[in-house]
Write an enzyme that holds these catalytic residues in place. Structure first.
Site, PDB file in Angstrom:
ATOM      1  N   THR A 263      79.075 -11.540  23.738  1.00  0.00           N
ATOM      2  CA  THR A 263      79.101 -12.998  23.899  1.00  0.00           C
ATOM      3  C   THR A 263      77.783 -13.558  24.431  1.00  0.00           C
ATOM      4  OG1 THR A 263      81.477 -12.822  24.256  1.00  0.00           O
ATOM      5  CG2 THR A 263      80.444 -14.854  25.013  1.00  0.00           C
TER       6      THR A 263
ATOM      7  N   CYS B 197      91.390  -4.514  17.210  1.00  0.00           N
ATOM      8  CA  CYS B 197      91.183  -5.943  16.962  1.00  0.00           C
ATOM      9  C   CYS B 197      92.486  -6.707  17.188  1.00  0.00           C
ATOM     10  CB  CYS B 197      90.691  -6.186  15.548  1.00  0.00           C
ATOM     11  SG  CYS B 197      90.249  -7.916  15.313  1.00  0.00           S
TER      12      CYS B 197
ATOM     13  N   GLY C  93      83.274 -12.148  27.272  1.00  0.00           N
ATOM     14  CA  GLY C  93      82.320 -12.819  28.152  1.00  0.00           C
ATOM     15  C   GLY C  93      82.526 -12.431  29.603  1.00  0.00           C
TER      16      GLY C  93
ATOM     17  N   GLY D 110      81.341  -8.596  28.680  1.00  0.00           N
ATOM     18  CA  GLY D 110      80.702  -9.501  29.642  1.00  0.00           C
ATOM     19  C   GLY D 110      79.308  -9.099  30.085  1.00  0.00           C
TER      20      GLY D 110
HETATM   21  C1  LIG Z   1      83.069 -13.745  17.727  1.00  0.00           C
HETATM   22  C2  LIG Z   1      83.438 -12.320  17.995  1.00  0.00           C
HETATM   23  C3  LIG Z   1      83.671 -11.451  16.921  1.00  0.00           C
HETATM   24  C4  LIG Z   1      83.998 -10.106  17.162  1.00  0.00           C
HETATM   25  N1  LIG Z   1      84.201  -9.275  16.097  1.00  0.00           N
HETATM   26  C5  LIG Z   1      84.459  -7.956  16.326  1.00  0.00           C
HETATM   27  C6  LIG Z   1      84.581  -7.040  15.233  1.00  0.00           C
HETATM   28  O1  LIG Z   1      84.425  -7.401  14.057  1.00  0.00           O
HETATM   29  N2  LIG Z   1      84.875  -5.739  15.528  1.00  0.00           N
HETATM   30  C7  LIG Z   1      85.024  -5.296  16.817  1.00  0.00           C
HETATM   31  O2  LIG Z   1      85.277  -4.110  17.038  1.00  0.00           O
HETATM   32  N3  LIG Z   1      84.871  -6.140  17.870  1.00  0.00           N
HETATM   33  C8  LIG Z   1      84.601  -7.443  17.654  1.00  0.00           C
HETATM   34  N4  LIG Z   1      84.432  -8.300  18.715  1.00  0.00           N
HETATM   35  C9  LIG Z   1      84.523  -7.765  20.100  1.00  0.00           C
HETATM   36  C10 LIG Z   1      83.134  -7.487  20.669  1.00  0.00           C
HETATM   37  O3  LIG Z   1      82.440  -6.524  19.903  1.00  0.00           O
HETATM   38  C11 LIG Z   1      83.214  -7.001  22.137  1.00  0.00           C
HETATM   39  O4  LIG Z   1      84.005  -5.836  22.177  1.00  0.00           O
HETATM   40  C12 LIG Z   1      83.852  -8.032  23.060  1.00  0.00           C
HETATM   41  O5  LIG Z   1      83.439  -9.343  22.698  1.00  0.00           O
HETATM   42  C13 LIG Z   1      83.507  -7.783  24.527  1.00  0.00           C
HETATM   43  O6  LIG Z   1      82.117  -7.895  24.770  1.00  0.00           O
HETATM   44  P1  LIG Z   1      81.412  -9.251  25.305  1.00  0.00           P
HETATM   45  O7  LIG Z   1      82.235  -9.742  26.464  1.00  0.00           O
HETATM   46  O8  LIG Z   1      80.026  -8.863  25.668  1.00  0.00           O
HETATM   47  O9  LIG Z   1      81.448 -10.217  24.162  1.00  0.00           O
HETATM   48  C14 LIG Z   1      84.110  -9.645  18.494  1.00  0.00           C
HETATM   49  C15 LIG Z   1      83.876 -10.520  19.565  1.00  0.00           C
HETATM   50  C16 LIG Z   1      83.534 -11.842  19.331  1.00  0.00           C
HETATM   51  C17 LIG Z   1      83.276 -12.742  20.498  1.00  0.00           C
END
Ligand SMILES: Cc1cc2nc3c(=O)[nH]c(=O)nc-3n(C[C@H](O)[C@H](O)[C@H](O)COP(=O)(O)O)c2cc1C
Length: 305
Positions: free
Chosen positions: A268, A132, A219, A246
């Protein structure tokens, strides 16, 4: 749903009826989305990052849009593991899907204690967030150092019999080294990727926009980076991978699967289309039918052949 097509996968010992799950932090504890879709259709549900004690998270603003994704700095707001184990997980049982709990901590011991509490719960697995970028202690600090990431993995493995999936950060020079290190420490699977460190400046106030200054980019912008990293890690380790970063469409999900992911997580995209996960499940099935495949497992790592 066609019965002659197998969408089921086994990811790190977790049996999923299809390869689509949710990305932690983007789907709450699932219940928030139950008005929009039938949660029982998901392959698995990965819930919000959970810590030993409740956390308020970072000061606002915590999310800002960019032209191709979002920047977030939530800072792991959550009610703490006791509420998750005693109240939330029992309620989620009604959906009859594997629930994977994403965990974080300030120290390896913290991670171990959270894992111990989850061991006797309804959780089907633990996703360990060593990546994180939005918290001061722990988080990225563990994920960017192969030795520290292994230490956290061992602390979790030593306290649970549940499958342990370690979530890797893209904010490193050599992700393969971190992956190999957590594999040696006993990880059952990998999740990748977490967000890419970024920031935005408001040119009128001349100040960073996010309350935390820095945030994590997610995203469509991060997808090519994520696919590349899944590809590289698949080549060098034997662990199953939950691919993410994404994923917005079935085509995106299939790209991750062909790069080597056993399952994919949708993050996202849920904010734009709360039904994105089910649309993606249906799209994967259609792709299989159209291309003469009967089992999604036939496509895992296909781009390497
Ligand atoms: C609003 C938000 C909160 C997130 N909270 C966490 C979390 O608590 N723990 C974690 O491992 N990843 C967290 N992530 C990361 C997502 O799980 C993911 O790894 C990352 O957004 C990439 O995927 P995406 O592009 O489909 O969103 C968070 C992402 C977003 C956007």
């Amino acid at each position: 749903m066609r019965t002659d097509i197998n969408l089921g996968v086994n990811c790190a010992g977790i049996k999923m009826k299809n390869p689509v799950t949710t990305a932690s932090g983007t789907f709450g504890f699932g219940e928030e989305y139950a008005h929009y879709l039938d949660l029982s259709r998901l392959g698995a549900l990965v819930v919000k990052g959970t810590t030993l004690h409740p956390r308020e998270g970072n000061p606002p603003p915590r999310i800002v849009e960019t032209p191709c994704g979002i920047l977030n700095a939530i800072g792991l707001q959550n009610p703490g593991v006791d509420i998750v184990v005693d109240e939330i997980l029992p309620r989620l049982q009604q959906f009859s899907i594997p629930v994977i709990v994403n965990i974080s901590g300030d120290t390896p011991d913290d991670y171990g204690l959270v894992a111990k509490k989850l061991d006797q719960s309804y959780a089907a697995g633990i996703e360990v967030n060593v990546s994180c970028p939005n918290v001061k202690k722990g988080g990225l600090q563990f994920g960017s150092d192969p030795v520290a990431a292994a230490e956290v993995t061992r602390a979790v493995k030593g306290n649970t019999d549940l499958p342990v999936i370690v979530k890797l950060s893209p904010n490193v020079t050599d992700i393969v080294r971190v992956a190999q290190s957590v594999a040696e420490a006993g990880a059952d699977g990998l999740a990748m990727i977490n967000t890419l460190l970024g920031m935005k400046i408001d040119i009128h106030t001349m100040r960073p926009v996010l309350g935390n200054t820095l945030g994590g980019l997610s995203g469509p912008a991060v997808k090519p980076v994520a696919v590349r990293l899944v590809w590289q890690v698949y080549k060098e380790t034997n662990l199953p991978i939950i691919g993410m970063g994404g994923v917005t469409s079935a085509e995106d999900a299939l790209e991750f699967i062909m790069a080597g992911a056993t399952a994919v997580a949708v993050g996202t995209a849920n904010f734009i289309n709360p039904r994105a996960t089910v649309d993606i499940i249906e799209g994967i099935e259609q792709f299989l039918v159209k291309n003469g495949y009967s089992d999604v497992n036939q496509l895992i790592g296909k781009a390497h052949q």
